[in-house]
Design a protein around this motif. Structure first.
Motif, mmCIF file in Angstrom:
data_model
loop_
_atom_site.group_PDB
_atom_site.id
_atom_site.type_symbol
_atom_site.label_atom_id
_atom_site.label_comp_id
_atom_site.label_asym_id
_atom_site.label_seq_id
_atom_site.Cartn_x
_atom_site.Cartn_y
_atom_site.Cartn_z
ATOM 1 N N GLY A 12 49.369 10.203 19.172
ATOM 2 C CA GLY A 12 48.440 9.085 18.972
ATOM 3 C C GLY A 12 49.178 7.811 19.321
ATOM 4 N N GLY A 13 48.532 6.959 20.112
ATOM 5 C CA GLY A 13 49.225 5.740 20.567
ATOM 6 C C GLY A 13 48.547 4.487 20.086
ATOM 7 N N GLY A 14 48.203 4.441 18.789
ATOM 8 C CA GLY A 14 47.540 3.265 18.242
ATOM 9 C C GLY A 14 48.497 2.373 17.474
ATOM 10 N N VAL A 15 47.949 1.736 16.442
ATOM 11 C CA VAL A 15 48.719 0.755 15.676
ATOM 12 C C VAL A 15 49.956 1.388 15.045
ATOM 13 N N ALA A 16 49.760 2.494 14.334
ATOM 14 C CA ALA A 16 50.888 3.112 13.631
ATOM 15 C C ALA A 16 51.970 3.526 14.626
ATOM 16 N N LEU A 50 39.792 -5.942 18.911
ATOM 17 C CA LEU A 50 38.669 -5.495 19.739
ATOM 18 C C LEU A 50 37.310 -6.014 19.268
ATOM 19 N N SER A 51 37.172 -6.195 17.958
ATOM 20 C CA SER A 51 35.870 -6.671 17.453
ATOM 21 C C SER A 51 35.903 -8.170 17.183
ATOM 22 N N LYS A 52 37.004 -8.808 17.563
ATOM 23 C CA LYS A 52 37.143 -10.252 17.283
ATOM 24 C C LYS A 52 37.411 -10.959 18.613
ATOM 25 N N GLU A 94 45.380 13.694 26.441
ATOM 26 C CA GLU A 94 44.796 14.152 25.171
ATOM 27 C C GLU A 94 45.392 15.498 24.776
ATOM 28 N N ILE A 95 45.813 15.571 23.531
ATOM 29 C CA ILE A 95 46.299 16.850 23.013
ATOM 30 C C ILE A 95 45.096 17.614 22.476
ATOM 31 N N VAL A 96 44.930 18.847 22.949
ATOM 32 C CA VAL A 96 43.757 19.621 22.535
ATOM 33 C C VAL A 96 44.127 20.805 21.645
ATOM 34 N N GLY A 172 28.640 -2.732 7.737
ATOM 35 C CA GLY A 172 30.033 -2.778 7.284
ATOM 36 C C GLY A 172 30.765 -3.904 7.994
ATOM 37 N N TYR A 173 32.119 -3.912 7.898
ATOM 38 C CA TYR A 173 32.830 -5.036 8.508
ATOM 39 C C TYR A 173 32.728 -5.024 10.028
ATOM 40 N N ILE A 174 32.644 -3.829 10.628
ATOM 41 C CA ILE A 174 32.497 -3.763 12.091
ATOM 42 C C ILE A 174 31.149 -4.382 12.480
ATOM 43 N N LEU A 176 29.406 -6.574 10.792
ATOM 44 C CA LEU A 176 29.428 -8.026 10.546
ATOM 45 C C LEU A 176 30.229 -8.756 11.631
ATOM 46 N N GLU A 177 31.381 -8.190 12.016
ATOM 47 C CA GLU A 177 32.190 -8.857 13.043
ATOM 48 C C GLU A 177 31.468 -8.827 14.395
ATOM 49 N N LEU A 178 30.825 -7.691 14.707
ATOM 50 C CA LEU A 178 30.151 -7.589 15.998
ATOM 51 C C LEU A 178 28.868 -8.421 16.028
ATOM 52 N N ALA A 294 52.600 12.401 8.636
ATOM 53 C CA ALA A 294 51.276 11.870 9.011
ATOM 54 C C ALA A 294 51.183 10.444 8.464
ATOM 55 N N VAL A 295 50.714 9.516 9.290
ATOM 56 C CA VAL A 295 50.675 8.093 8.893
ATOM 57 C C VAL A 295 49.350 7.453 9.303
ATOM 58 N N GLY A 296 49.128 6.243 8.811
ATOM 59 C CA GLY A 296 47.931 5.486 9.192
ATOM 60 C C GLY A 296 46.665 6.082 8.595
ATOM 61 N N ASP A 297 45.577 5.992 9.361
ATOM 62 C CA ASP A 297 44.245 6.401 8.873
ATOM 63 C C ASP A 297 44.178 7.858 8.419
HETATM 64 P P1 FAD Z 1 44.594 4.137 15.663
HETATM 65 O O1 FAD Z 1 45.055 2.745 15.807
HETATM 66 O O2 FAD Z 1 43.133 4.423 15.748
HETATM 67 O O3 FAD Z 1 45.329 5.009 16.783
HETATM 68 C C1 FAD Z 1 45.047 6.367 16.987
HETATM 69 C C2 FAD Z 1 45.467 6.736 18.392
HETATM 70 O O4 FAD Z 1 45.526 8.152 18.537
HETATM 71 C C3 FAD Z 1 44.526 6.242 19.485
HETATM 72 O O5 FAD Z 1 45.279 5.710 20.534
HETATM 73 C C4 FAD Z 1 43.826 7.528 19.933
HETATM 74 O O6 FAD Z 1 43.372 7.498 21.264
HETATM 75 C C5 FAD Z 1 44.950 8.519 19.773
HETATM 76 N N1 FAD Z 1 44.537 9.919 19.671
HETATM 77 C C6 FAD Z 1 43.677 10.451 18.771
HETATM 78 N N2 FAD Z 1 43.581 11.784 18.972
HETATM 79 C C7 FAD Z 1 44.384 12.093 20.011
HETATM 80 C C8 FAD Z 1 44.701 13.290 20.691
HETATM 81 N N3 FAD Z 1 44.161 14.467 20.333
HETATM 82 N N4 FAD Z 1 45.563 13.238 21.742
HETATM 83 C C9 FAD Z 1 46.124 12.064 22.111
HETATM 84 N N5 FAD Z 1 45.859 10.883 21.496
HETATM 85 C C10 FAD Z 1 45.001 10.901 20.463
HETATM 86 N N6 FAD Z 1 41.644 -2.978 9.814
HETATM 87 C C11 FAD Z 1 41.909 -4.080 9.078
HETATM 88 O O7 FAD Z 1 42.649 -3.982 8.090
HETATM 89 N N7 FAD Z 1 41.361 -5.303 9.401
HETATM 90 C C12 FAD Z 1 40.527 -5.459 10.453
HETATM 91 O O8 FAD Z 1 40.032 -6.563 10.715
HETATM 92 C C13 FAD Z 1 40.234 -4.320 11.261
HETATM 93 N N8 FAD Z 1 39.448 -4.438 12.356
HETATM 94 C C14 FAD Z 1 39.155 -3.325 13.098
HETATM 95 C C15 FAD Z 1 38.308 -3.454 14.198
HETATM 96 C C16 FAD Z 1 37.995 -2.340 14.961
HETATM 97 C C17 FAD Z 1 37.084 -2.488 16.157
HETATM 98 C C18 FAD Z 1 38.504 -1.058 14.618
HETATM 99 C C19 FAD Z 1 38.138 0.174 15.426
HETATM 100 C C20 FAD Z 1 39.352 -0.921 13.522
HETATM 101 C C21 FAD Z 1 39.691 -2.058 12.759
HETATM 102 N N9 FAD Z 1 40.534 -1.959 11.648
HETATM 103 C C22 FAD Z 1 40.819 -3.072 10.896
HETATM 104 C C23 FAD Z 1 41.123 -0.657 11.249
HETATM 105 C C24 FAD Z 1 42.490 -0.470 11.884
HETATM 106 O O9 FAD Z 1 42.474 -0.834 13.236
HETATM 107 C C25 FAD Z 1 42.931 0.981 11.724
HETATM 108 O O10 FAD Z 1 43.045 1.245 10.345
HETATM 109 C C26 FAD Z 1 44.262 1.244 12.431
HETATM 110 O O11 FAD Z 1 44.130 1.066 13.826
HETATM 111 C C27 FAD Z 1 44.761 2.653 12.133
HETATM 112 O O12 FAD Z 1 45.925 2.894 12.872
HETATM 113 P P2 FAD Z 1 46.306 4.373 13.348
HETATM 114 O O13 FAD Z 1 47.529 4.243 14.177
HETATM 115 O O14 FAD Z 1 46.248 5.285 12.193
HETATM 116 O O15 FAD Z 1 45.087 4.791 14.301
#
Ligand code: FAD
Length: 434
Positions: A12-16, A50-52, A94-96, A172-174, A176-178, A294-297
């Protein structure tokens, strides 16, 4: 098929993922030891943008401006940063299939990635109306927002449907922001949600009354107590209307749906212990299987302050849990103990010129204080949550950085409350005295 091996893999390549990479680099990493595998085509970025700012009509936020870790005031990790550190970004992959027994991950194209230690940070995905069989829900110009590609598609539709009508499904907050983002883009916005007020998971009726009044003053129409049950579309397959359960029909050129998310954990079904809809971890984000974190969401972890396991879908926790897991991995290698995770839940949102922060737990009785009149020229108000005679949560709209630090301190220290009426009168002054 090609097989590659890394000492550490972040899935996963997000915030965490971005914050974990920074922590690895901080603690010392040899080139080639770490890989991030992500379905997205870009390096980790601050998803809340993304929503701001991403949808602003002028001066919209664009990469490289919001790569991690700018959201926490840190250095921006540009793709070059990963190259310099010898961290491999395996993007658009994508990991499947995940086989935790043989420590392997398999991609859509059949590539095999082996690891010694795995950090799962797959985040959440959106709940879709088509999942519930809502008629017409696959029409064009019905959007969901989770990844940058979704935001690009929505942005393009906003340009194509200038001065058109937008319906936001979900309060929800999404939503409201959108709603705010589409309004500042000059669309005619209607919001629809089934609950008696917006963001009921956090907001009290008193808090919500302010935002609903404020949005109404901005010209946003709010339809409550009903849901979308179908969509009409034209011969091009583009959405033209939203049908509501109460019989009303709302014209729409763009629909944005924000009705919730669910953690992406299906790859690990039956392989890892789960709890409360997430992957169960300890205070170091270790799962039930050695060398898998395991971290994040996706993580359901011990929230020490409240004495229970919780899953938290907020960006602040994504950052901090990632850092904690990496510290734990490195300290285990050196046999040096680290502190348990002791998280204070923190959540924020911004829309129009509004900005609120919340710390702690929204459980118990509530006390609303301050000026929550939506027509006020300088609204500033908040709410305390009181449980077992102690303040356990605090919300504040329009707080200064100092005031936000004060409410965070109150939520952390959980001071006793002697007199509720006195607390209401004192308002923020109560927090200053702690
Ligand atoms: P993510 O950031 O979602 O990253 C997960 C990554 O894993 C993604 O890149 C995804 O493509 C990748 N992935 C998933 N499955 C696979 C797979 N099988 N193979 C390869 N890659 C995979 N939180 C706040 O506190 N305040 C805010 O104002 C706020 N605004 C937000 C606005 C939006 C539009 C969204 C969508 C979320 C918002 N959040 C906000 C929530 C916050 O962004 C998330 O809690 C946070 O991004 C979680 O981080 P993460 O790394 O766990 O997951």
């Amino acid at each position: 098929m090609a097989e590659r091996h890394f000492k550490y893999v972040i899935l996963g390549g997000g915030v965490a993922a971005g914050y974990a990479a920074r922590e690895f680099a901080k603690l010392g990493l040899n080139p080639g030891e770490l890989a991030i595998i992500s379905k997205e085509a870009v390096a980790p970025y601050e998803r809340p943008a993304l929503s701001k700012g991403y949808l602003f009509p002028q001066g919209a936020a664009r990469l490289p401006g919001f790569y991690v870790c700018v959201g926490s005031g840190g250095e921006r990790l540009l793709p070059e940063w990963y190259t310099e550190k010898g961290i491999e970004l395996i993007l658009g992959t994508e990991i499947v299939k995940a086989d935790l027994g043989s420590k392997s991950l398999i991609s859509t194209s059949g590539e095999i990635f082996k690891y010694d230690t795995l950090i799962i940070s797959t985040g959440s995905t959106v709940v879709k109306l088509s999942d519930f069989g809502v008629q017409g829900a696959d029409a064009k110009n019905i959007f969901y927002l989770r990844e940058i590609e979704d935001a690009d598609n929505l942005y393009a539709a906003i340009q194509a449907k200038k001065d058109g009508k937008a319906v936001i499904v979900g309060g929800g907050y999404i939503g409201l922001e959108l709603g705010a983002a589409l309004k500042v883009n000059n669309l005619d916005v209607t919001m629809v949600y089934p609950e008696p007020w917006c963001m009921p998971r956090l907001f009290t009726a008193g808090i919500a009354a302010f935002y609903e009044g404020y949005y109404a003053n901005k010209g946003i129409k709010i339809v409550k107590g009903t849901v979308a049950v179908g969509f009409d579309s034209d011969t091009n397959g583009e959405v033209t209307a939203v049908r509501l359960k109460d019989g009303r029909v709302l014209e729409a050129d763009i629909v944005v749906v924000g009705v919730g998310g669910r953690p992406l954990i299906s790859l690990f079904k039956g392989q890892l212990e789960e709890e409360k809809g997430g992957i169960k971890t300890d205070s170091f984000f270790r799962t039930s299987i050695p060398d898998v974190y395991a971290v994040g969401d996706v993580a359901t972890f011990p929230l020490k302050l409240f004495g229970e396991q919780r899953r938290v879908e907020h960006v602040d926790h994504a950052r901090k849990s990632a850092e904690q897991a990496v510290k734990a991995i490195r300290s285990a290698e050196q046999d040096a103990p680290i502190e348990e995770y002791d998280y204070l839940p923190y959540f924020y949102s911004r829309a129009f010129d509004l900005s609120w922060q919340f710390y702690g737990d929204n459980d118990g009785d509530t006390v609303l204080f301050g000026d929550n009149d939506p027509t006020s020229t300088s609204p500033k108000f908040g709410t305390y949550w009181i449980k077992d005679g102690k303040v356990v949560g605090v919300f504040l709209e329009h707080g200064t950085p100092e005031e936000n630090s004060l409410i965070a301190k109150v939520a952390r220290l959980q001071p006793a409350v002697q007199d509720i009426q006195q607390l209401e009168k004192q308002g923020l002054a109560f927090a200053s005295d702690i």
